[in-house]
Design a protein around this motif. Structure first.
Motif, PDB file in Angstrom:
ATOM      1  N   UNK A   1      40.314  39.075  69.360  1.00 45.78           N
ATOM      2  CA  UNK A   1      39.963  39.645  68.064  1.00 45.78           C
ATOM      3  C   UNK A   1      40.883  39.197  66.945  1.00 45.78           C
ATOM      4  N   UNK A   2      41.337  37.953  67.022  1.00 50.20           N
ATOM      5  CA  UNK A   2      42.236  37.436  65.987  1.00 50.20           C
ATOM      6  C   UNK A   2      41.710  36.092  65.479  1.00 50.20           C
ATOM      7  N   UNK A   3      42.479  35.484  64.585  1.00 50.88           N
ATOM      8  CA  UNK A   3      42.103  34.185  64.042  1.00 50.88           C
ATOM      9  C   UNK A   3      42.880  33.079  64.755  1.00 50.88           C
ATOM     10  N   UNK A   4      42.337  31.879  64.665  1.00 48.03           N
ATOM     11  CA  UNK A   4      43.050  30.727  65.217  1.00 48.03           C
ATOM     12  C   UNK A   4      44.414  30.589  64.553  1.00 48.03           C
ATOM     13  N   UNK A   5      44.486  30.897  63.261  1.00 49.81           N
ATOM     14  CA  UNK A   5      45.758  30.824  62.542  1.00 49.81           C
ATOM     15  C   UNK A   5      46.789  31.772  63.134  1.00 49.81           C
ATOM     16  N   UNK A   6      46.343  32.926  63.654  1.00 56.37           N
ATOM     17  CA  UNK A   6      47.273  33.877  64.273  1.00 56.37           C
ATOM     18  C   UNK A   6      47.895  33.291  65.536  1.00 56.37           C
ATOM     19  N   UNK A   7      47.093  32.561  66.300  1.00 54.52           N
ATOM     20  CA  UNK A   7      47.625  31.924  67.510  1.00 54.52           C
ATOM     21  C   UNK A   7      48.628  30.850  67.145  1.00 54.52           C
ATOM     22  N   UNK A   8      48.317  30.053  66.123  1.00 54.83           N
ATOM     23  CA  UNK A   8      49.244  29.011  65.667  1.00 54.83           C
ATOM     24  C   UNK A   8      50.543  29.646  65.183  1.00 54.83           C
ATOM     25  N   UNK A   9      50.419  30.733  64.406  1.00 58.58           N
ATOM     26  CA  UNK A   9      51.614  31.406  63.887  1.00 58.58           C
ATOM     27  C   UNK A   9      52.470  31.948  65.029  1.00 58.58           C
ATOM     28  N   UNK A  10      51.833  32.518  66.053  1.00 57.43           N
ATOM     29  CA  UNK A  10      52.564  33.035  67.201  1.00 57.43           C
ATOM     30  C   UNK A  10      53.311  31.919  67.919  1.00 57.43           C
ATOM     31  N   UNK A  11      52.665  30.782  68.079  1.00 63.01           N
ATOM     32  CA  UNK A  11      53.314  29.641  68.733  1.00 63.01           C
ATOM     33  C   UNK A  11      54.509  29.157  67.922  1.00 63.01           C
ATOM     34  N   UNK A  12      54.376  29.129  66.604  1.00 62.69           N
ATOM     35  CA  UNK A  12      55.491  28.701  65.762  1.00 62.69           C
ATOM     36  C   UNK A  12      56.677  29.655  65.886  1.00 62.69           C
ATOM     37  N   UNK A  13      56.388  30.959  65.954  1.00 67.64           N
ATOM     38  CA  UNK A  13      57.473  31.927  66.110  1.00 67.64           C
ATOM     39  C   UNK A  13      58.185  31.753  67.453  1.00 67.64           C
ATOM     40  N   UNK A  14      57.396  31.488  68.507  1.00 65.18           N
ATOM     41  CA  UNK A  14      57.993  31.293  69.822  1.00 65.18           C
ATOM     42  C   UNK A  14      58.865  30.049  69.872  1.00 65.18           C
ATOM     43  N   UNK A  15      58.461  29.018  69.123  1.00 70.79           N
ATOM     44  CA  UNK A  15      59.240  27.781  69.096  1.00 70.79           C
ATOM     45  C   UNK A  15      60.478  27.918  68.222  1.00 70.79           C
ATOM     46  N   UNK A  16      60.398  28.774  67.211  1.00 70.63           N
ATOM     47  CA  UNK A  16      61.502  29.000  66.275  1.00 70.63           C
ATOM     48  C   UNK A  16      62.004  27.688  65.680  1.00 70.63           C
ATOM     49  N   UNK A  17      61.058  26.845  65.299  1.00 72.62           N
ATOM     50  CA  UNK A  17      61.413  25.601  64.625  1.00 72.62           C
ATOM     51  C   UNK A  17      61.859  24.495  65.544  1.00 72.62           C
ATOM     52  N   UNK A  18      62.006  24.774  66.811  1.00 70.85           N
ATOM     53  CA  UNK A  18      62.477  23.756  67.757  1.00 70.85           C
ATOM     54  C   UNK A  18      61.439  23.585  68.854  1.00 70.85           C
ATOM     55  N   UNK A  19      60.819  22.432  68.915  1.00 70.96           N
ATOM     56  CA  UNK A  19      59.806  22.186  69.929  1.00 70.96           C
ATOM     57  C   UNK A  19      58.550  21.594  69.320  1.00 70.96           C
ATOM     58  N   UNK A  20      57.639  21.257  70.179  1.00 67.71           N
ATOM     59  CA  UNK A  20      56.401  20.580  69.771  1.00 67.71           C
ATOM     60  C   UNK A  20      55.268  21.596  69.689  1.00 67.71           C
ATOM     61  N   UNK A  21      54.721  21.784  68.482  1.00 67.87           N
ATOM     62  CA  UNK A  21      53.667  22.778  68.290  1.00 67.87           C
ATOM     63  C   UNK A  21      52.403  22.431  69.064  1.00 67.87           C
ATOM     64  N   UNK A  22      52.001  21.176  69.033  1.00 69.49           N
ATOM     65  CA  UNK A  22      50.769  20.811  69.740  1.00 69.49           C
ATOM     66  C   UNK A  22      50.928  20.976  71.249  1.00 69.49           C
ATOM     67  N   UNK A  23      52.110  20.686  71.768  1.00 72.21           N
ATOM     68  CA  UNK A  23      52.346  20.895  73.204  1.00 72.21           C
ATOM     69  C   UNK A  23      52.261  22.382  73.536  1.00 72.21           C
ATOM     70  N   UNK A  24      52.803  23.214  72.645  1.00 70.22           N
ATOM     71  CA  UNK A  24      52.738  24.658  72.870  1.00 70.22           C
ATOM     72  C   UNK A  24      51.294  25.150  72.839  1.00 70.22           C
ATOM     73  N   UNK A  25      50.504  24.636  71.908  1.00 67.27           N
ATOM     74  CA  UNK A  25      49.101  25.038  71.821  1.00 67.27           C
ATOM     75  C   UNK A  25      48.327  24.601  73.061  1.00 67.27           C
ATOM     76  N   UNK A  26      48.626  23.408  73.555  1.00 69.21           N
ATOM     77  CA  UNK A  26      47.980  22.955  74.793  1.00 69.21           C
ATOM     78  C   UNK A  26      48.349  23.869  75.961  1.00 69.21           C
TER      79      UNK A  26
END
Length: 202
Positions: free
Chosen positions: A48-73
């Motif tokens: 019940x959320x948006x795709x942007x919410x998932x992307x934002x959650x992944x960015x928070x988990x990475x905390x600026x360090x790491x590969x966003x696309x790898x996290x999304x995969x």
């Protein structure tokens, strides 16, 4: 924008595609294979959320360090794994046996090797009264059961019409005694093998 992209043809699911996702007012250009976009869209719809919410959650988990696309995969693959595990639990032999036992009519579950993996009390009573004409407590021992069509053909008929039972004839033999009849066949919800649940008519 539709959060869940339509399922592409199988040969297109590996194609890379850019999508623009706005997170916190900032636009992100993200390139992923089509199959990952589809899985992430399914996950967003389920939560019940948006795709942007998932992307934002992944960015928070990475905390600026790491590969966003790898996290999304990874998130998409974990979603598929969780779905598979849920399907396995709901489609276990124990779950099939529970469905068979819940039927008020004589019912059984049969594998392609003609091994009965589950039956209910009504089926046992049917065998005792129609085949052995007795109330022997071990009536199912040594029982032989077959359909009037090949098992694989009946499975194909069931797969061609999902959710629709298929009629079939059957033969049961025990201790030299034989009976025949009709049943409705359904495909058991198992992931790793084909098992037919038979519901005897009349």
């Amino acid at each position: 924008m539709n959060e869940t992209p339509p399922l592409a043809d199988e040969e297109d699911m590996s194609a890379l595609r850019f999508r623009v996702v706005t997170v916190g007012g900032q636009r992100r250009w993200i390139k992923l294979e089509e199959i990952y976009w589809h899985c992430l869209g399914e996950l967003a719809a389920r939560n019940g959320c948006r795709l942007a919410d998932i992307v934002a959650s992944c960015e928070r988990e990475l905390e600026g360090d790491g590969n966003l696309t790898a996290r999304l995969r990874y998130i998409a693959t974990r979603h598929l794994r969780d779905q598979l595990e849920t399907a396995r639990k709901r489609g276990s032999l124990a779950a099939v046996a529970s469905q068979v036992r819940a039927s008020p009519s004589p019912a059984f579950a049969l594998t392609g090797s003609k091994h009965i993996v589950a039956y209910n009390a009504a089926f046992l009573s049917f065998v005792q009264t129609r085949v052995l004409r007795s109330q022997q407590p071990q009536a199912a021992r040594g029982l032989r059961l077959s359909f009037d069509v090949q098992f694989v053909d009946l499975v194909q008929r069931l797969k061609a019409a999902p959710g629709e039972p298929q009629p079939a004839g059957f033969t049961i033999g025990v201790q030299g005694q034989v009976t025949r009849g009709k049943l409705n066949a359904a495909l058991a919800p198992l992931v790793d093998q084909d098992v037919i649940i038979g519901f005897i008519l009349g």
